[in-house]
Design a protein around this motif. Structure first.
Motif, PDB file in Angstrom:
ATOM      1  N   PRO A 137       5.397  13.901 -12.985  1.00 62.94           N
ATOM      2  CA  PRO A 137       5.370  15.205 -13.670  1.00 62.94           C
ATOM      3  C   PRO A 137       3.940  15.718 -13.826  1.00 62.94           C
ATOM      4  N   GLY A 138       3.770  17.010 -13.639  1.00 63.89           N
ATOM      5  CA  GLY A 138       2.465  17.632 -13.850  1.00 63.89           C
ATOM      6  C   GLY A 138       1.518  17.532 -12.680  1.00 63.89           C
ATOM      7  N   LEU A 139       1.942  16.924 -11.572  1.00 63.10           N
ATOM      8  CA  LEU A 139       1.052  16.810 -10.417  1.00 63.10           C
ATOM      9  C   LEU A 139       0.951  18.167  -9.715  1.00 63.10           C
ATOM     10  N   VAL A 140      -0.257  18.633  -9.514  1.00 64.00           N
ATOM     11  CA  VAL A 140      -0.469  19.950  -8.903  1.00 64.00           C
ATOM     12  C   VAL A 140      -0.494  19.845  -7.388  1.00 64.00           C
ATOM     13  N   THR A 141      -1.323  18.957  -6.847  1.00 63.40           N
ATOM     14  CA  THR A 141      -1.448  18.813  -5.396  1.00 63.40           C
ATOM     15  C   THR A 141      -1.351  17.345  -4.992  1.00 63.40           C
ATOM     16  N   ILE A 142      -0.912  17.134  -3.778  1.00 67.19           N
ATOM     17  CA  ILE A 142      -0.846  15.780  -3.219  1.00 67.19           C
ATOM     18  C   ILE A 142      -2.076  15.586  -2.329  1.00 67.19           C
ATOM     19  N   PRO A 143      -2.851  14.532  -2.544  1.00 68.98           N
ATOM     20  CA  PRO A 143      -4.070  14.335  -1.749  1.00 68.98           C
ATOM     21  C   PRO A 143      -3.744  14.116  -0.276  1.00 68.98           C
ATOM     22  N   ALA A 144      -4.669  14.529   0.565  1.00 70.23           N
ATOM     23  CA  ALA A 144      -4.508  14.293   2.005  1.00 70.23           C
ATOM     24  C   ALA A 144      -4.651  12.811   2.305  1.00 70.23           C
ATOM     25  N   LEU A 145      -4.124  12.407   3.451  1.00 63.99           N
ATOM     26  CA  LEU A 145      -4.171  10.992   3.836  1.00 63.99           C
ATOM     27  C   LEU A 145      -5.594  10.455   3.829  1.00 63.99           C
ATOM     28  N   ASP A 146      -6.543  11.196   4.350  1.00 63.40           N
ATOM     29  CA  ASP A 146      -7.925  10.712   4.415  1.00 63.40           C
ATOM     30  C   ASP A 146      -8.515  10.461   3.027  1.00 63.40           C
ATOM     31  N   GLU A 147      -8.022  11.170   2.031  1.00 64.88           N
ATOM     32  CA  GLU A 147      -8.549  10.996   0.673  1.00 64.88           C
ATOM     33  C   GLU A 147      -8.090   9.681   0.036  1.00 64.88           C
ATOM     34  N   VAL A 148      -6.973   9.153   0.498  1.00 66.82           N
ATOM     35  CA  VAL A 148      -6.419   7.936  -0.119  1.00 66.82           C
ATOM     36  C   VAL A 148      -6.324   6.787   0.882  1.00 66.82           C
ATOM     37  N   ARG A 149      -6.942   6.957   2.046  1.00 71.27           N
ATOM     38  CA  ARG A 149      -6.835   5.939   3.094  1.00 71.27           C
ATOM     39  C   ARG A 149      -7.356   4.575   2.624  1.00 71.27           C
ATOM     40  N   VAL A 150      -8.512   4.567   1.949  1.00 70.23           N
ATOM     41  CA  VAL A 150      -9.106   3.296   1.502  1.00 70.23           C
ATOM     42  C   VAL A 150      -8.196   2.594   0.508  1.00 70.23           C
ATOM     43  N   GLN A 151      -7.616   3.363  -0.427  1.00 68.78           N
ATOM     44  CA  GLN A 151      -6.712   2.768  -1.410  1.00 68.78           C
ATOM     45  C   GLN A 151      -5.472   2.181  -0.740  1.00 68.78           C
ATOM     46  N   ILE A 152      -4.941   2.899   0.241  1.00 70.28           N
ATOM     47  CA  ILE A 152      -3.760   2.395   0.952  1.00 70.28           C
ATOM     48  C   ILE A 152      -4.105   1.128   1.723  1.00 70.28           C
ATOM     49  N   GLN A 153      -5.268   1.110   2.349  1.00 73.09           N
ATOM     50  CA  GLN A 153      -5.708  -0.097   3.065  1.00 73.09           C
ATOM     51  C   GLN A 153      -5.766  -1.292   2.117  1.00 73.09           C
ATOM     52  N   GLY A 154      -6.272  -1.068   0.902  1.00 69.39           N
ATOM     53  CA  GLY A 154      -6.344  -2.148  -0.074  1.00 69.39           C
ATOM     54  C   GLY A 154      -4.969  -2.655  -0.454  1.00 69.39           C
ATOM     55  N   ILE A 155      -4.019  -1.745  -0.669  1.00 71.62           N
ATOM     56  CA  ILE A 155      -2.652  -2.129  -1.035  1.00 71.62           C
ATOM     57  C   ILE A 155      -1.989  -2.922   0.086  1.00 71.62           C
ATOM     58  N   LEU A 156      -2.094  -2.414   1.311  1.00 67.64           N
ATOM     59  CA  LEU A 156      -1.452  -3.082   2.444  1.00 67.64           C
ATOM     60  C   LEU A 156      -2.119  -4.416   2.768  1.00 67.64           C
ATOM     61  N   THR A 157      -3.433  -4.485   2.594  1.00 70.72           N
ATOM     62  CA  THR A 157      -4.136  -5.750   2.826  1.00 70.72           C
ATOM     63  C   THR A 157      -3.673  -6.806   1.834  1.00 70.72           C
ATOM     64  N   GLN A 158      -3.555  -6.434   0.569  1.00 74.21           N
ATOM     65  CA  GLN A 158      -3.111  -7.391  -0.440  1.00 74.21           C
ATOM     66  C   GLN A 158      -1.672  -7.823  -0.188  1.00 74.21           C
ATOM     67  N   ARG A 159      -0.839  -6.878   0.236  1.00 77.41           N
ATOM     68  CA  ARG A 159       0.557  -7.211   0.539  1.00 77.41           C
ATOM     69  C   ARG A 159       0.627  -8.210   1.697  1.00 77.41           C
ATOM     70  N   GLU A 160      -0.172  -7.974   2.735  1.00 78.57           N
ATOM     71  CA  GLU A 160      -0.174  -8.867   3.889  1.00 78.57           C
ATOM     72  C   GLU A 160      -0.782 -10.220   3.526  1.00 78.57           C
ATOM     73  N   LEU A 161      -1.790 -10.198   2.676  1.00 79.28           N
ATOM     74  CA  LEU A 161      -2.404 -11.450   2.219  1.00 79.28           C
ATOM     75  C   LEU A 161      -1.377 -12.293   1.467  1.00 79.28           C
ATOM     76  N   ASN A 162      -0.581 -11.668   0.616  1.00 77.54           N
ATOM     77  CA  ASN A 162       0.464 -12.387  -0.118  1.00 77.54           C
ATOM     78  C   ASN A 162       1.502 -12.979   0.837  1.00 77.54           C
ATOM     79  N   ARG A 163       1.864 -12.212   1.864  1.00 78.93           N
ATOM     80  CA  ARG A 163       2.841 -12.709   2.840  1.00 78.93           C
ATOM     81  C   ARG A 163       2.297 -13.923   3.598  1.00 78.93           C
ATOM     82  N   LEU A 164       1.053 -13.828   4.036  1.00 75.08           N
ATOM     83  CA  LEU A 164       0.431 -14.941   4.749  1.00 75.08           C
ATOM     84  C   LEU A 164       0.281 -16.165   3.856  1.00 75.08           C
TER      85      LEU A 164
END
Length: 231
Positions: free
Chosen positions: A184-211
């Motif tokens: 609620p209250g979100l005005v705009t959704i950031p572009a992919l390039d704006e959140v790419r580093v954060q997504i990389q961190g999330i996916l890296t941690q997920r893959e690290l847990n799997r390994l």
């Protein structure tokens, strides 16, 4: 004859004391050549309860199952021992440093009130640690041990992680954007390039847990492990 009569009660008392000591620190599991005792199991359960903000663990040493979540706790201990053994076989040396201050402060901050002095927070932490049977020195050592294993796991597994651009884009479209659209209250959704580093961190941690999960399975298969329960 009189000497024998005098020695017999002493021998019986000594035998009873040794029997009690054996029960208190009886073996609950073996991991390769390493032994896990009841006192270690109870100490681990108390620490995990403290970290989770749950009631202190209470158990009867005569019964393995009397300690709540005893099976989960002993499995946690086994995983940690397996990783410690792997670290011992590795040439990698983890630098000896204090635990991450933010983690320690996070635990201290649990007892913080509005405008509360840091000394008062520390005092409340000490009181709470006593309730769980943990000293501050033990807490700091446990945090150092956790950090050491985290650094080792990252060193051993992170080189295997190779994220592809399409994985990042798929997470952005399929997970992040839908989540943001429901905020609620979100005005705009950031572009992919704006959140790419954060997504990389999330996916890296997920893959690290799997390994890590797979590595622990492999370590268990190559190590003789026995849980003694009430034997």
């Amino acid at each position: 004859m009189n000497r024998t009569r005098l020695l017999l009660p002493l021998i019986l008392l000594l035998g009873a004391a040794l029997a009690r000591a054996e029960v208190v620190d009886r073996i609950v599991a073996t991991v390769g050549e390493e032994v896990v005792t009841w006192s270690e199991l109870q100490s681990e359960a108390s620490y995990q309860a403290f970290r989770a903000g749950e009631a202190p663990a209470v158990g009867n040493h005569d019964s393995f199952d009397s300690l709540e979540d005893s099976e989960k706790t002993v499995q946690t201990l086994i995983d940690r021992i397996l990783l410690e053994q792997a670290l011992g076989r590795s040439p990698f040396e983890v630098p000896e440093e204090e635990p991450a201050p933010d983690l320690y402060q996070e635990l201290v901050g649990r007892f913080a009130g509005a405008g509360q002095l840091q000394s008062e927070q520390a005092g409340q932490l000490q009181t709470e640690l006593r309730r769980y049977g943990i000293s501050e020195a033990e807490l700091r050592q446990r945090l150092r041990d956790e950090r050491r294993l985290m650094v080792f796991v990252s060193y051993a597994l992170q080189p295997q992680i190779r994220l592809q651009p399409e994985q990042i884009a798929a997470y952005y479209r399929g997970t992040l954007v839908p989540e943001l659209e429901h905020q609620p209250g979100l005005v705009t959704i950031p572009a992919l390039d704006e959140v790419r580093v954060q997504i990389q961190g999330i996916l890296t941690q997920r893959e690290l847990n799997r390994l890590l999960d797979q590595w622990l399975v492999d370590l268990r298969q190559s190590t003789k492990i026995r849980i003694w329960n009430n034997e």
